[in-house]
Scaffold this motif. Structure first.
Motif, PDB file in Angstrom:
ATOM      1  N   GLY A  12      21.719 -17.026  -2.512  1.00  0.00           N
ATOM      2  CA  GLY A  12      22.842 -17.932  -2.787  1.00  0.00           C
ATOM      3  C   GLY A  12      22.172 -19.371  -3.210  1.00  0.00           C
ATOM      4  O   GLY A  12      20.966 -19.160  -4.171  1.00  0.00           O
ATOM      5  N   GLY A  13      22.334 -20.498  -2.924  1.00  0.00           N
ATOM      6  CA  GLY A  13      21.895 -21.728  -3.391  1.00  0.00           C
ATOM      7  C   GLY A  13      20.475 -21.983  -3.048  1.00  0.00           C
ATOM      8  O   GLY A  13      19.839 -22.913  -3.583  1.00  0.00           O
ATOM      9  N   GLY A  14      19.873 -21.347  -2.057  1.00  0.00           N
ATOM     10  CA  GLY A  14      18.701 -21.451  -1.534  1.00  0.00           C
ATOM     11  C   GLY A  14      18.439 -22.452  -0.361  1.00  0.00           C
ATOM     12  O   GLY A  14      17.455 -22.521   0.247  1.00  0.00           O
ATOM     13  N   MET A  15      19.628 -23.157  -0.095  1.00  0.00           N
ATOM     14  CA  MET A  15      19.474 -24.166   1.113  1.00  0.00           C
ATOM     15  C   MET A  15      18.866 -23.734   2.282  1.00  0.00           C
ATOM     16  O   MET A  15      18.031 -24.345   3.058  1.00  0.00           O
ATOM     17  CB  MET A  15      20.572 -24.684   1.239  1.00  0.00           C
ATOM     18  N   VAL A  16      19.333 -22.489   2.687  1.00  0.00           N
ATOM     19  CA  VAL A  16      18.655 -21.850   4.012  1.00  0.00           C
ATOM     20  C   VAL A  16      17.918 -20.524   3.675  1.00  0.00           C
ATOM     21  O   VAL A  16      17.835 -19.448   4.239  1.00  0.00           O
ATOM     22  CB  VAL A  16      19.946 -21.371   4.962  1.00  0.00           C
ATOM     23  N   GLY A  17      17.429 -20.400   2.349  1.00  0.00           N
ATOM     24  CA  GLY A  17      16.811 -19.308   1.846  1.00  0.00           C
ATOM     25  C   GLY A  17      15.212 -19.207   2.109  1.00  0.00           C
ATOM     26  O   GLY A  17      14.786 -18.116   1.810  1.00  0.00           O
ATOM     27  N   GLU A  18      14.810 -20.264   2.618  1.00  0.00           N
ATOM     28  CA  GLU A  18      13.173 -19.958   3.061  1.00  0.00           C
ATOM     29  C   GLU A  18      12.596 -18.955   3.851  1.00  0.00           C
ATOM     30  O   GLU A  18      11.708 -18.501   3.163  1.00  0.00           O
ATOM     31  CB  GLU A  18      12.840 -21.392   3.437  1.00  0.00           C
ATOM     32  N   PRO A  19      13.028 -18.634   4.691  1.00  0.00           N
ATOM     33  CA  PRO A  19      12.659 -17.339   5.347  1.00  0.00           C
ATOM     34  C   PRO A  19      12.786 -16.050   4.487  1.00  0.00           C
ATOM     35  O   PRO A  19      11.866 -15.491   4.720  1.00  0.00           O
ATOM     36  CB  PRO A  19      13.638 -17.236   6.648  1.00  0.00           C
ATOM     37  N   ILE A  20      13.761 -15.793   3.714  1.00  0.00           N
ATOM     38  CA  ILE A  20      13.850 -14.774   2.740  1.00  0.00           C
ATOM     39  C   ILE A  20      12.777 -14.951   2.016  1.00  0.00           C
ATOM     40  O   ILE A  20      11.879 -13.826   1.435  1.00  0.00           O
ATOM     41  CB  ILE A  20      15.263 -14.552   2.286  1.00  0.00           C
ATOM     42  N   VAL A  21      12.599 -16.008   1.351  1.00  0.00           N
ATOM     43  CA  VAL A  21      11.675 -16.363   0.178  1.00  0.00           C
ATOM     44  C   VAL A  21      10.155 -16.099   0.743  1.00  0.00           C
ATOM     45  O   VAL A  21       9.375 -15.470   0.136  1.00  0.00           O
ATOM     46  CB  VAL A  21      11.773 -17.794  -0.529  1.00  0.00           C
ATOM     47  N   ARG A  22       9.742 -16.612   1.827  1.00  0.00           N
ATOM     48  CA  ARG A  22       8.485 -16.366   2.505  1.00  0.00           C
ATOM     49  C   ARG A  22       8.204 -15.100   2.911  1.00  0.00           C
ATOM     50  O   ARG A  22       7.015 -14.477   2.594  1.00  0.00           O
ATOM     51  CB  ARG A  22       8.304 -17.418   3.536  1.00  0.00           C
ATOM     52  N   ALA A  23       9.069 -14.266   3.313  1.00  0.00           N
ATOM     53  CA  ALA A  23       8.928 -12.987   3.608  1.00  0.00           C
ATOM     54  C   ALA A  23       8.795 -12.053   2.454  1.00  0.00           C
ATOM     55  O   ALA A  23       7.827 -11.109   2.511  1.00  0.00           O
ATOM     56  CB  ALA A  23      10.100 -12.466   4.762  1.00  0.00           C
ATOM     57  N   ALA A  24       9.479 -12.417   1.440  1.00  0.00           N
ATOM     58  CA  ALA A  24       9.465 -11.692   0.152  1.00  0.00           C
ATOM     59  C   ALA A  24       8.134 -11.839  -0.388  1.00  0.00           C
ATOM     60  O   ALA A  24       7.574 -10.865  -0.996  1.00  0.00           O
ATOM     61  CB  ALA A  24      10.737 -12.121  -0.690  1.00  0.00           C
ATOM     62  N   VAL A  25       7.554 -13.018  -0.421  1.00  0.00           N
ATOM     63  CA  VAL A  25       6.237 -13.202  -1.055  1.00  0.00           C
ATOM     64  C   VAL A  25       5.560 -12.519  -0.211  1.00  0.00           C
ATOM     65  O   VAL A  25       4.485 -12.058  -0.677  1.00  0.00           O
ATOM     66  CB  VAL A  25       5.829 -14.900  -0.907  1.00  0.00           C
ATOM     67  N   ALA A  26       5.350 -12.703   1.204  1.00  0.00           N
ATOM     68  CA  ALA A  26       4.351 -12.035   2.122  1.00  0.00           C
ATOM     69  C   ALA A  26       4.312 -10.417   1.817  1.00  0.00           C
ATOM     70  O   ALA A  26       3.347  -9.671   2.131  1.00  0.00           O
ATOM     71  CB  ALA A  26       4.611 -12.241   3.431  1.00  0.00           C
ATOM     72  N   ALA A  27       5.749  -9.776   1.669  1.00  0.00           N
ATOM     73  CA  ALA A  27       5.784  -8.418   1.444  1.00  0.00           C
ATOM     74  C   ALA A  27       5.632  -8.012   0.083  1.00  0.00           C
ATOM     75  O   ALA A  27       5.408  -6.490  -0.123  1.00  0.00           O
ATOM     76  CB  ALA A  27       7.217  -7.931   1.767  1.00  0.00           C
ATOM     77  N   HIS A  28       5.482  -8.849  -1.019  1.00  0.00           N
ATOM     78  CA  HIS A  28       5.436  -8.272  -2.629  1.00  0.00           C
ATOM     79  C   HIS A  28       4.285  -7.414  -2.882  1.00  0.00           C
ATOM     80  O   HIS A  28       4.661  -6.315  -3.482  1.00  0.00           O
ATOM     81  CB  HIS A  28       5.502  -9.470  -3.380  1.00  0.00           C
ATOM     82  N   ARG A  29       2.976  -7.633  -2.279  1.00  0.00           N
ATOM     83  CA  ARG A  29       1.962  -6.677  -2.510  1.00  0.00           C
ATOM     84  C   ARG A  29       2.230  -5.285  -1.894  1.00  0.00           C
ATOM     85  O   ARG A  29       1.737  -4.368  -2.638  1.00  0.00           O
ATOM     86  CB  ARG A  29       0.781  -7.500  -2.314  1.00  0.00           C
ATOM     87  N   ARG A  30       2.603  -5.456  -0.801  1.00  0.00           N
ATOM     88  CA  ARG A  30       2.785  -3.944   0.025  1.00  0.00           C
ATOM     89  C   ARG A  30       3.990  -3.186  -0.689  1.00  0.00           C
ATOM     90  O   ARG A  30       4.040  -2.245  -0.936  1.00  0.00           O
ATOM     91  CB  ARG A  30       3.030  -4.346   1.431  1.00  0.00           C
ATOM     92  N   VAL A  31       4.905  -4.048  -1.174  1.00  0.00           N
ATOM     93  CA  VAL A  31       6.226  -3.181  -1.795  1.00  0.00           C
ATOM     94  C   VAL A  31       5.520  -2.951  -3.219  1.00  0.00           C
ATOM     95  O   VAL A  31       6.027  -1.565  -3.658  1.00  0.00           O
ATOM     96  CB  VAL A  31       7.330  -4.623  -2.226  1.00  0.00           C
ATOM     97  N   ARG A  32       4.792  -3.532  -3.795  1.00  0.00           N
ATOM     98  CA  ARG A  32       4.317  -2.751  -5.190  1.00  0.00           C
ATOM     99  C   ARG A  32       3.343  -1.759  -4.701  1.00  0.00           C
ATOM    100  O   ARG A  32       3.684  -0.429  -5.583  1.00  0.00           O
ATOM    101  CB  ARG A  32       3.263  -4.039  -5.666  1.00  0.00           C
ATOM    102  N   GLU A  33       2.619  -1.617  -3.784  1.00  0.00           N
ATOM    103  CA  GLU A  33       1.759  -0.391  -3.470  1.00  0.00           C
ATOM    104  C   GLU A  33       2.631   0.741  -3.026  1.00  0.00           C
ATOM    105  O   GLU A  33       2.193   1.960  -3.392  1.00  0.00           O
ATOM    106  CB  GLU A  33       0.661  -0.774  -2.270  1.00  0.00           C
ATOM    107  N   SER A  34       3.635   0.645  -2.311  1.00  0.00           N
ATOM    108  CA  SER A  34       4.472   1.556  -1.870  1.00  0.00           C
ATOM    109  C   SER A  34       5.760   2.067  -2.821  1.00  0.00           C
ATOM    110  O   SER A  34       5.888   3.404  -2.555  1.00  0.00           O
ATOM    111  CB  SER A  34       5.170   1.144  -0.409  1.00  0.00           C
ATOM    112  N   THR A  35       6.007   1.345  -3.585  1.00  0.00           N
ATOM    113  CA  THR A  35       6.976   1.624  -4.674  1.00  0.00           C
ATOM    114  C   THR A  35       6.675   1.614  -6.029  1.00  0.00           C
ATOM    115  O   THR A  35       7.648   1.975  -6.822  1.00  0.00           O
ATOM    116  CB  THR A  35       8.328   0.601  -4.144  1.00  0.00           C
TER     117      THR A  35
END
Length: 183
Positions: A12-35
């Motif tokens: 959404g606007g991002g006001m409460v989006g920090e947890p999703i953003v941080r988790a996605a950054v931390a997961a992105h390399r593994r996502v790349r490797e697996s998918t």
């Protein structure tokens, strides 16, 4: 329409989006490797500036991570992506249902505010999307959910997604007024 080999992450606007953003950054390399998918994060105009700056720094370090503040057509971006990760607000949920894009949602829930969680639980039970409770959100859980969504076909949804037009037609019929048929 061709789907791009990417995960689109939005909150959404991002006001409460920090947890999703941080988790996605931390997961992105593994996502790349697996998918094989890259990750694009649409931060939203209200993501706190210090988190936005951190996100830009992280994106600069990885060829598989892109950060944008906003996009002109989020629904179109979701439709063109292999997987969507988002909260489960009403408008985004309608975009997900119309797009048919495999989706992972992390519903916003704070105290008595459970509308998104209830919506996500119902749609997950129908096989439409995968829901991760905010308390369970972490890079491994998110990467696994994205990998599963990537190979899944969301269940067809039997919902009237044209509620405004249908409501207008019903009201006009009740009032005895002719309405033009939508094209």
């Amino acid at each position: 329409e061709h789907r791009q080999a990417r995960v689109i992450v939005s909150s959404g606007g991002g006001m409460v989006g920090e947890p999703i953003v941080r988790a996605a950054v931390a997961a992105h390399r593994r996502v790349r490797e697996s998918t094989g998918l890259s990750t694009t994060i649409v931060a939203g105009p209200f993501l706190p500036d210090h988190v936005w700056e951190w996100l830009l720094d992280e994106a600069a370090l990885s060829p598989w991570l892109e950060a944008v503040r906003r996009v002109p057509d989020l629904a179109g971006e979701i439709r063109r992506s292999a997987v969507s990760v988002s909260q489960c607000g009403y408008n985004t949920t309608m975009d997900l249902l119309r797009a048919g894009t495999p989706s992972v949602v992390v519903p916003y829930s704070d105290g008595k505010e459970d509308e998104q969680r209830r919506r996500a639980d119902r749609l997950a039970a129908l096989g439409v999307l995968t829901s991760i409770a905010a308390t369970d959100l972490g890079p491994d859980r998110l990467a696994d959910a994205i990998a599963s969504a990537h190979v899944a076909t969301p269940a067809a949804v039997r919902l009237d997604l044209d509620g405004a037009d249908t409501s207008a037609r019903i009201v006009a019929e009740l009032a005895g007024v002719a309405t033009p048929h939508p094209a």
